[in-house]
Design a protein around this motif. Structure first.
Motif, PDB file in Angstrom:
ATOM      1  N   ARG A  88       0.859  -1.202  -0.061  1.00  0.00           N
ATOM      2  CA  ARG A  88       0.099   0.001  -0.040  1.00  0.00           C
ATOM      3  C   ARG A  88       0.777   1.221   0.085  1.00  0.00           C
ATOM      4  NH1 ARG A  88      -2.902  -3.779   2.990  1.00  0.00           N
ATOM      5  NH2 ARG A  88      -5.111  -3.682   2.897  1.00  0.00           N
ATOM      6  N   THR A  89       2.096   1.047   0.218  1.00  0.00           N
ATOM      7  CA  THR A  89       3.079   2.371   0.179  1.00  0.00           C
ATOM      8  C   THR A  89       4.267   2.020  -0.882  1.00  0.00           C
ATOM      9  OG1 THR A  89       4.408   1.169   2.065  1.00  0.00           O
ATOM     10  CG2 THR A  89       2.420   2.772   2.893  1.00  0.00           C
ATOM     11  N   ALA A  90       5.069   3.145  -0.718  1.00  0.00           N
ATOM     12  CA  ALA A  90       5.977   3.030  -1.755  1.00  0.00           C
ATOM     13  C   ALA A  90       7.384   3.302  -1.234  1.00  0.00           C
ATOM     14  CB  ALA A  90       5.728   3.982  -2.995  1.00  0.00           C
ATOM     15  N   HIS A  91       7.745   2.977   0.012  1.00  0.00           N
ATOM     16  CA  HIS A  91       9.019   3.100   0.832  1.00  0.00           C
ATOM     17  C   HIS A  91       9.823   1.977   0.253  1.00  0.00           C
ATOM     18  CE1 HIS A  91       6.817   0.357   3.353  1.00  0.00           C
ATOM     19  NE2 HIS A  91       8.290  -0.088   3.864  1.00  0.00           N
ATOM     20  N   ASP A  92      11.185   1.938   0.281  1.00  0.00           N
ATOM     21  CA  ASP A  92      12.013   1.145  -0.114  1.00  0.00           C
ATOM     22  C   ASP A  92      11.855  -0.239   0.076  1.00  0.00           C
ATOM     23  OD1 ASP A  92      13.495   3.251  -1.183  1.00  0.00           O
ATOM     24  OD2 ASP A  92      15.021   3.405   0.291  1.00  0.00           O
ATOM     25  N   ALA A  93      11.542  -0.628   1.274  1.00  0.00           N
ATOM     26  CA  ALA A  93      11.216  -2.145   1.560  1.00  0.00           C
ATOM     27  C   ALA A  93      10.175  -2.362   0.767  1.00  0.00           C
ATOM     28  CB  ALA A  93      11.197  -2.144   3.188  1.00  0.00           C
ATOM     29  N   ALA A  94       9.099  -1.746   0.526  1.00  0.00           N
ATOM     30  CA  ALA A  94       7.961  -2.076  -0.325  1.00  0.00           C
ATOM     31  C   ALA A  94       8.130  -2.286  -1.532  1.00  0.00           C
ATOM     32  CB  ALA A  94       6.841  -1.069  -0.058  1.00  0.00           C
ATOM     33  N   PRO A 243      -7.234   4.903  -4.836  1.00  0.00           N
ATOM     34  CA  PRO A 243      -7.919   5.268  -3.375  1.00  0.00           C
ATOM     35  C   PRO A 243      -7.376   3.988  -2.192  1.00  0.00           C
ATOM     36  CG  PRO A 243      -9.401   5.616  -5.005  1.00  0.00           C
ATOM     37  CD  PRO A 243      -8.297   4.875  -5.655  1.00  0.00           C
ATOM     38  N   ARG A 244      -6.738   2.986  -2.864  1.00  0.00           N
ATOM     39  CA  ARG A 244      -6.592   2.010  -1.896  1.00  0.00           C
ATOM     40  C   ARG A 244      -5.172   2.087  -1.110  1.00  0.00           C
ATOM     41  NH1 ARG A 244      -2.236  -2.353  -2.006  1.00  0.00           N
ATOM     42  NH2 ARG A 244      -3.136  -4.167  -0.756  1.00  0.00           N
ATOM     43  N   THR A 245      -4.291   2.933  -1.331  1.00  0.00           N
ATOM     44  CA  THR A 245      -3.001   3.280  -1.014  1.00  0.00           C
ATOM     45  C   THR A 245      -3.373   3.790   0.221  1.00  0.00           C
ATOM     46  OG1 THR A 245      -3.059   5.451  -2.183  1.00  0.00           O
ATOM     47  CG2 THR A 245      -1.745   3.501  -3.231  1.00  0.00           C
ATOM     48  N   ALA A 246      -2.365   3.672   1.040  1.00  0.00           N
ATOM     49  CA  ALA A 246      -2.175   4.155   2.430  1.00  0.00           C
ATOM     50  C   ALA A 246      -1.201   5.232   2.584  1.00  0.00           C
ATOM     51  CB  ALA A 246      -2.060   2.923   3.583  1.00  0.00           C
ATOM     52  N   ASP A 247      -0.964   6.028   1.798  1.00  0.00           N
ATOM     53  CA  ASP A 247      -0.385   7.215   1.736  1.00  0.00           C
ATOM     54  C   ASP A 247      -1.283   8.572   1.689  1.00  0.00           C
ATOM     55  OD1 ASP A 247       1.621   9.511   1.985  1.00  0.00           O
ATOM     56  OD2 ASP A 247       2.850   8.341   0.605  1.00  0.00           O
ATOM     57  N   ARG A 248      -1.778   8.659   2.657  1.00  0.00           N
ATOM     58  CA  ARG A 248      -3.005   9.811   2.545  1.00  0.00           C
ATOM     59  C   ARG A 248      -2.504  11.170   1.941  1.00  0.00           C
ATOM     60  NH1 ARG A 248      -8.418   8.774   3.666  1.00  0.00           N
ATOM     61  NH2 ARG A 248      -9.440  10.273   4.803  1.00  0.00           N
ATOM     62  N   ALA A 249      -0.970  11.719   2.468  1.00  0.00           N
ATOM     63  CA  ALA A 249      -0.468  12.963   1.955  1.00  0.00           C
ATOM     64  C   ALA A 249      -0.276  12.801   0.456  1.00  0.00           C
ATOM     65  CB  ALA A 249       0.786  13.149   2.781  1.00  0.00           C
ATOM     66  N   ARG A 250       0.041  11.734  -0.055  1.00  0.00           N
ATOM     67  CA  ARG A 250       0.529  11.548  -1.491  1.00  0.00           C
ATOM     68  C   ARG A 250      -0.617  11.602  -2.236  1.00  0.00           C
ATOM     69  NH1 ARG A 250       2.226   6.579  -3.924  1.00  0.00           N
ATOM     70  NH2 ARG A 250       2.603   6.985  -6.162  1.00  0.00           N
ATOM     71  N   ARG A 251      -1.561  10.902  -1.801  1.00  0.00           N
ATOM     72  CA  ARG A 251      -2.878  10.806  -2.391  1.00  0.00           C
ATOM     73  C   ARG A 251      -3.653  12.430  -2.479  1.00  0.00           C
ATOM     74  NH1 ARG A 251      -6.600   8.898  -5.729  1.00  0.00           N
ATOM     75  NH2 ARG A 251      -8.648   9.274  -5.300  1.00  0.00           N
TER      76      ARG A 251
END
Lengths: 324, 425
Positions: A88-94, A243-251
């Motif tokens: 749901r996020t795009a950080h490095d580990a993801a 809308p599924r992503t969990a990065d509200r600020a980015r969305r």
């Protein structure tokens, strides 16, 4: 073999991998099934339609509970289906995790009778898909009406942007509205009749933010060199957030950017009944619209259902409110 | 002023937010005389009061999370876990859910969403729940929980974290998730501090509780089964919040002793047990729900419910994060539905089940979506299966009368099988 389709149900599945394996990726827009399909009626109508199956190999993602269960049902039936776990996020580990998932997809496609996906074939597929997106952009830029643009997108998903013929075929339809520009947004692919209804009501859809349109055809920023799997993973996770992503600020930043780009004076949100992501995303839309002083209209429908007359009534009222 | 008038004038919300309320109730709980058969209830009650007192007093950072997030994760981070879904069940049990559901609806949350989440949002909107310092969602089990907690974090303007739980369950996934938890712990350091001693303490308490839970489950396989499903499905709250604490271990020790006493005295919680059921998902928590009727009046005891199945190994304090990761990934409710179906069939055999009831909670896509797979697995094994539609929190979504009619019809099927000499598995 090269023409064999692989169906996709989510815009986060990199079409480049399917292409590199020698298959033709196709966004699956199945025939609506009403109460059929095998899944309970409290799941969204798109998931229920996808559960009916088509005989074609299909790639699902863990994008929502409905799609996960759709995969389960079809796997139980012995269909050739694959599920791609989508962070749901795009950080490095993801990104690292998703890259491994993409390799797993490549292996599955090879097991399905495709070619082994190599960095070379992947690079060629990336170029090819990029060319297709640019072609599609050129095609749709010339379309005067949103419903025509949307038609080209849908045909491109089902076949190819080079073969799409929807643009300009509906000459008898009324011309583009001169009414207030609105952003039309949602989670799932609406019926073309819905986009037509927005135009028919006199509103001007200045942007179509659906996973079958902007979010589905956005060029993933792939970068140069390095591990192609990692690049694809990073690129897809960095594409316009759904809308599924969990990065509200980015969305939120994405929604604000859309509104800036389109100059929309209002937002028409559309969702399928029982789509949790849409229901929660509305909260964010309300916040954004309130902050900007924009009116928001939410319409709820079913996959593949034409826009009912009630929609037109509400769209007309919305237009009047915008023009008041 | 008489007592009734006085009580009606009390500002309940103010008192419910006041930690002293829970302190007073804790002291009063000393007056509660319990015997060997109900000492566990007092343990759970006091533990709950203690948690609320500490959370409202903000003794430690309050972490909102979802069910099936191992509570040991929060305890080991030095936080106080608060599960709004559990709070929703408590509120429903008190018959107060409609007000909070209405509050969420007024804030435009769709009535198609899960009522656990809507009620949780209603509690937030009413400013009744302990305010979180951060919100942590785990991405397994259901999408709704992640989005609901994200909305709650935005409402309270606190940081929101989501742990992605891989869909597959191999060693590589366990390592990846363990690394993610370790990275999260490092990131949360300014707010929450963990260390090996704390992790070892939490692991010890968790393992002790687990040990008793395994024994409890062994007793529940006996005929007659000593516990009632209605009570078991009430105390899932302890499983979701208290594992890793001394209070959690104490509850399970007392419960084990209570059930052992029941077995020894031949005094099962449900005296007449005609059928043994396996219950899938949660139960309705509002007053007048049909489970007590099913068990006490119809003699169909819920011998076991999937939520209490111990599917995890004891935690190794030296590999704490890996243990929690393996536990989340090993949850049969996560991953492909066939895993859950396989567990159901194992439980049917172990607990000699006559029929399986899936409670189709309105708005729960993940569980309801698995019904076709579960149904087909049960049909293949010749096990009667009932998909009972209802709502765990909102009584307005399914009338108890309608549920009783469906349960009655199901019992008739079971009766027919018994008299038709189909026997038990």
């Amino acid at each position: 073999m090269g023409s064999a389709f692989v169906d996709l149900t989510c815009s986060y599945v990199p079409v480049e991998i399917i292409r590199a394996a020698g298959f033709t990726p196709r966004r699956w827009l199945p025939t609506p099934v009403g109460a059929g399909g095998g899944l309970p009626q409290s799941l969204c109508s798109y998931a229920r339609a996808c559960a009916a199956g088509s005989g074609t190999a299909a790639v699902f993602t863990t994008c929502c509970d409905g799609m996960r269960r759709c995969y389960d049902l079809r796997a139980t039936r012995g269909d050739r289906v694959f599920i791609l776990d989508l962070p749901r996020t795009a950080h490095d580990a993801a990104v690292t995790y998703f890259a491994r998932e993409l390799q797993r997809l490549g292996d599955w496609l090879a097991g399905l009778g495709g070619q082994a996906v190599t960095p070379k074939s992947l690079a060629a597929a990336v170029d090819m898909e990029s060319g297709r997106r640019q072609h599609l952009l050129r095609r749709t830029t010339g379309a005067a009406r949103a419903v025509e643009r949307y038609g080209v997108y849908l045909e491109s998903l089902a076949t190819s942007p080079y073969q799409a013929t929807a643009y300009g075929t509906d000459a008898a339809a009324p011309g583009p509205g001169e009414g207030p520009p609105v952003l039309v947004t949602g989670t799932c692919p609406p019926d073309p009749g819905f986009v037509a209804a927005v135009e028919e009501s006199g509103l001007r859809p200045a942007g179509l933010d659906f996973c079958t349109v902007i979010r589905g055809f956005a060029e993933p920023p792939l970068g140069e060199g390095g591990d192609p799997w990692l690049a694809l993973a990073r690129g897809y996770l960095a594409k316009p957030p759904c809308p599924r992503t969990a990065d509200r600020a980015r969305r939120r930043a994405y929604l604000e950017q859309l509104l800036d780009q389109t100059g929309a004076r209002g937002v028409v949100a559309y969702g399928f009944k029982f789509c949790d992501h849409t229901a929660y995303d509305l909260g964010l839309w309300r916040t954004v619209c309130r902050h900007r002083g924009l009116p928001l209209l939410y319409l709820e429908g079913e996959y593949g259902a034409h826009a009912p007359g009630q929609f037109l009534t509400r769209l007309h009222a919305f237009r009047e409110a915008l023009e008041a | 002023m008489n007592l009734r008038a006085y009580v009606s004038k009390l500002d309940w919300q103010k008192h419910l937010r006041d930690p002293r309320t829970y302190g007073v109730l804790e002291i009063l709980s000393y007056l509660w005389r319990t015997g060997p058969l109900d000492a566990h209830r007092k343990a759970a009650f006091r533990w709950g009061l203690q948690l609320l007192r500490r959370a409202y007093r903000r003794e430690r950072p309050v972490v909102w999370t979802n069910v099936y997030t191992p509570p040991e994760l929060i305890w080991a981070l030095g936080g106080l876990p608060f599960l709004p879904e559990v709070a929703a069940a408590v509120v429903a049990n008190m018959g107060r859910a409609p007000a909070f559901l209405q509050a969420a609806q007024s804030a435009w949350y769709s009535t198609d969403l899960c009522s656990f989440h809507r009620c949780g949002l209603g509690l937030a909107l009413a400013d009744l729940a302990p305010r979180p310092d951060l919100v942590l969602a785990t991405g397994h089990l259901c999408d709704g929980a992640v989005k609901f907690l994200e909305a709650a974090a935005e409402f309270y303007s606190v940081p929101f974290y989501v742990l992605h739980v891989p869909y597959g369950g191999g060693a590589r996934e366990v390592r990846w998730l363990a690394d993610e938890m370790a990275a999260l712990a490092a990131e949360l350091r300014p707010l929450l501090r963990t260390d090996q001693r704390l992790q070892a303490r939490v692991a010890r308490n968790s393992n002790l509780a687990r040990q008793y839970l395994v024994e409890i489950n062994r007793l529940r396989a006996l005929e007659p089964t000593p516990w009632s499903g209605q009570e078991a499905l009430t105390y899932v709250a302890v499983l979701f919040m208290a594992l890793g604490t001394p209070g959690g271990a104490l509850f399970y020790r007392r419960l084990y002793r209570a059930l052992l006493t029941r077995v020894r005295l031949n005094r099962p919680a449900i005296p007449r047990q005609r059928f043994r059921l396996l219950w899938l998902h949660f139960r309705p928590y509002y007053p007048g729900e049909p489970l007590s009727w099913l068990e006490r009046e119809r003699g169909a005891v819920v011998a076991f419910e999937e939520v209490h199945n111990v599917t995890w190994d004891p935690l190794d304090p030296h590999a704490f994060w890996s243990g929690l990761a393996a536990r989340m990934l090993g949850n049969p409710l996560w991953g492909p539905a066939r895993r859950r179906a396989e567990q159901v069939l194992r439980l049917v055999r172990r607990y000699r089940i006559d029929g399986v009831v899936h409670f189709a909670h309105w708005g729960c896509r993940q569980s309801n979506g698995a019904v076709p797979v579960l149904q087909s697995a049960c049909a293949g094994a010749g096990v009667p299966f009932l998909n009972l539609e209802g709502d765990c929190i909102d009584a307005r979504n399914a009338g108890p009368g309608q549920m009783r009619t469906r349960l009655q019809a199901f019992l008739e099927v079971l009766e027919g099988r018994k008299s038709g000499d189909h026997g038990r598995r």
